[in-house]
Design an enzyme around this catalytic site. Structure first.
Site, PDB file in Angstrom:
ATOM      1  N   ARG A  24      84.666 -32.090  50.831  1.00  0.00           N
ATOM      2  CA  ARG A  24      84.635 -30.988  51.803  1.00  0.00           C
ATOM      3  C   ARG A  24      83.156 -30.718  52.151  1.00  0.00           C
ATOM      4  O   ARG A  24      82.310 -30.724  51.252  1.00  0.00           O
ATOM      5  CB  ARG A  24      85.290 -29.709  51.249  1.00  0.00           C
ATOM      6  CG  ARG A  24      86.801 -29.846  51.082  1.00  0.00           C
ATOM      7  CD  ARG A  24      87.476 -28.523  50.805  1.00  0.00           C
ATOM      8  NE  ARG A  24      87.586 -27.700  52.008  1.00  0.00           N
ATOM      9  CZ  ARG A  24      88.025 -26.434  51.985  1.00  0.00           C
ATOM     10  NH1 ARG A  24      88.346 -25.863  50.834  1.00  0.00           N
ATOM     11  NH2 ARG A  24      88.122 -25.735  53.105  1.00  0.00           N
TER      12      ARG A  24
ATOM     13  N   ASP B 130      80.518 -19.388  51.767  1.00  0.00           N
ATOM     14  CA  ASP B 130      80.502 -20.815  51.434  1.00  0.00           C
ATOM     15  C   ASP B 130      79.104 -21.396  51.489  1.00  0.00           C
ATOM     16  O   ASP B 130      78.797 -22.387  50.838  1.00  0.00           O
ATOM     17  CB  ASP B 130      81.436 -21.591  52.363  1.00  0.00           C
ATOM     18  CG  ASP B 130      82.870 -21.327  51.958  1.00  0.00           C
ATOM     19  OD1 ASP B 130      83.398 -20.262  52.340  1.00  0.00           O
ATOM     20  OD2 ASP B 130      83.433 -22.144  51.211  1.00  0.00           O
TER      21      ASP B 130
HETATM   22  O1  MRU Z   1      88.902 -23.026  52.680  1.00  0.00           O
HETATM   23  P1  MRU Z   1      88.677 -22.255  51.417  1.00  0.00           P
HETATM   24  O2  MRU Z   1      89.907 -21.560  50.917  1.00  0.00           O
HETATM   25  O3  MRU Z   1      87.997 -23.092  50.358  1.00  0.00           O
HETATM   26  O4  MRU Z   1      87.653 -21.124  51.842  1.00  0.00           O
HETATM   27  C1  MRU Z   1      87.214 -20.207  50.879  1.00  0.00           C
HETATM   28  C2  MRU Z   1      86.336 -19.157  51.429  1.00  0.00           C
HETATM   29  O5  MRU Z   1      86.002 -19.138  52.582  1.00  0.00           O
HETATM   30  C3  MRU Z   1      85.808 -18.160  50.449  1.00  0.00           C
HETATM   31  O6  MRU Z   1      85.605 -16.912  51.054  1.00  0.00           O
HETATM   32  C4  MRU Z   1      84.459 -18.663  49.915  1.00  0.00           C
HETATM   33  O7  MRU Z   1      84.578 -19.981  49.474  1.00  0.00           O
HETATM   34  C5  MRU Z   1      83.958 -17.819  48.821  1.00  0.00           C
HETATM   35  S1  MRU Z   1      84.912 -18.017  47.331  1.00  0.00           S
HETATM   36  C6  MRU Z   1      84.187 -17.063  46.134  1.00  0.00           C
END
Ligand code: MRU
Length: 346
Positions: free
Chosen positions: A95, A238
């Protein structure tokens, strides 16, 4: 109350010879762990979002490297580093947006760079340390963020930035857990289309801890704010650029714009491993595009279909829309006025 007993559900369980990964695609109906003994399986688990959330992705990748080193060193192969390198590549390709993944892979690479150390012991100890540090950081951010919230009555969160997305306790949900203990009254969770992290994960996770939550359709956020029912939006991240721009789940930017319009404050909670000082502004952050099948009804998934979907799964909120960025190293208030998050760099 001992907060260490309240770290919430565990997304990842390390057994010493395998990684058990909670399949988040099955929640809330089913709590089911898959056991992995190879890095390739974990790279795939990240890709298909069996495990998701920036810090949890990084931790899973660290354990994946440890498993790779265990497997290839134990084979006694002289070229074990070549095999491990293939796994590094597969993990890095899983990812693109969460920088915690690349941060954790760098840490694991450093752990293997020392001469005269047992690579297996070094890799396992480093992965375990990454996991422990994340949990400890979350507990600290929980307290720091709750202090900033003060006597706020009502918060909203987006996506899932809880124990499920981290080494335990959570970033945004960690703050909400700590604030709840101090008397926070109401928590709203956005559904978070299209993957429904809010509806399937966040409200479930909070309910496991006995915290009441109110789910709203993403499109109800403006109306909720307009009716004066909200003090803060509290989200995770992220990747955070040096200037304080924040990449987080798609829809975060919309909430920040709405929050500004309605005088609601915006808090971002993330560990230092989410800050990418190599990127000056949010323009440098790669935004993951996922398969249109996550959005489209099956009847449109034909080669000759005239209906398509655009599915970016993150967006970037400019620093000037953010009231506070909370990390385990400290809080930056009004990051746009403070030159971003550069003050946190050691
Ligand atoms: O696509 P995801 O579910 O991995 O996205 C997660 C998020 O956007 C969260 O808000 C982010 O990773 C912070 S997790 C502590």
């Amino acid at each position: 109350m001992n907060v260490k007993n309240e770290i919430g559900v565990q997304a990842l369980k390390w057994t010493g010879s395998s990684l058990q990964v909670l399949d988040q695609r099955l929640l809330p109906e089913q709590v089911s762990y898959h056991e992995y003994r190879d890095a390739g399986g974990i790279a795939e688990a990240i890709k298909v979002m069996q495990v998701r959330g920036a810090p949890a992705i990084g931790i899973a990748a660290a354990y994946a490297v440890a498993l790779s080193v265990m497997r290839h060193c134990q084979d006694g192969a002289a070229d074990w580093r070549v095999e491990v390198e293939h796994d590094f590549e597969a993990l890095a390709a899983s990812r693109p947006t969460a920088v915690n993944l690349f941060w954790a892979l760098d840490k694991m690479r450093q752990a293997l760079d020392y001469e005269n150390v047992d690579p297996v012991a070094s890799a396992v100890a480093t992965a375990e340390q990454i996991h422990d540090d994340d949990l400890e950081g979350n507990l600290r951010m929980g307290e720091l963020g709750a202090e900033v919230l003060g006597d706020a009555n009502s918060v909203m969160t987006h996506c899932n930035a809880g124990a499920l997305a981290t080494g335990g306790y959570g970033t945004a949900l960690g703050v909400i857990r700590s604030a709840h203990r101090r008397g926070l009254k109401r928590v709203y969770a956005c559904e978070t289309r299209p993957w429904l992290q809010g509806a399937r994960l966040t409200v479930w996770e909070l309910a496991q801890d006995g915290i009441e939550a109110t789910l709203i359709a993403d499109s109800a956020a403006a109306w909720l704010m307009k009716n004066g029912k909200l003090d803060w939006v509290v989200v995770g991240a992220d990747r955070i650029a040096a200037n304080g721009d924040v990449a987080n789940k798609i829809g975060t930017y919309s909430l920040a714009v709405l929050a500004k319009q309605h005088g609601v404050k915006m808090m971002v909670v993330a560990p230092m491993s989410t800050i990418d000082f190599a990127i000056e502004t949010g323009d440098g952050i790669e935004i993951e595009q996922r398969n249109q099948a996550e959005l489209l009804p099956d009847c449109y998934l034909r080669e000759d279909s005239l209906v398509h979907a655009w599915n970016p799964v993150f967006d970037v909120t400019p620093a000037e829309l953010i009231t506070a960025i909370v990390t385990e190293r400290g809080v930056v208030m009004n990051p746009a006025q403070q030159g971003g998050v550069r003050s946190l760099k050691t």
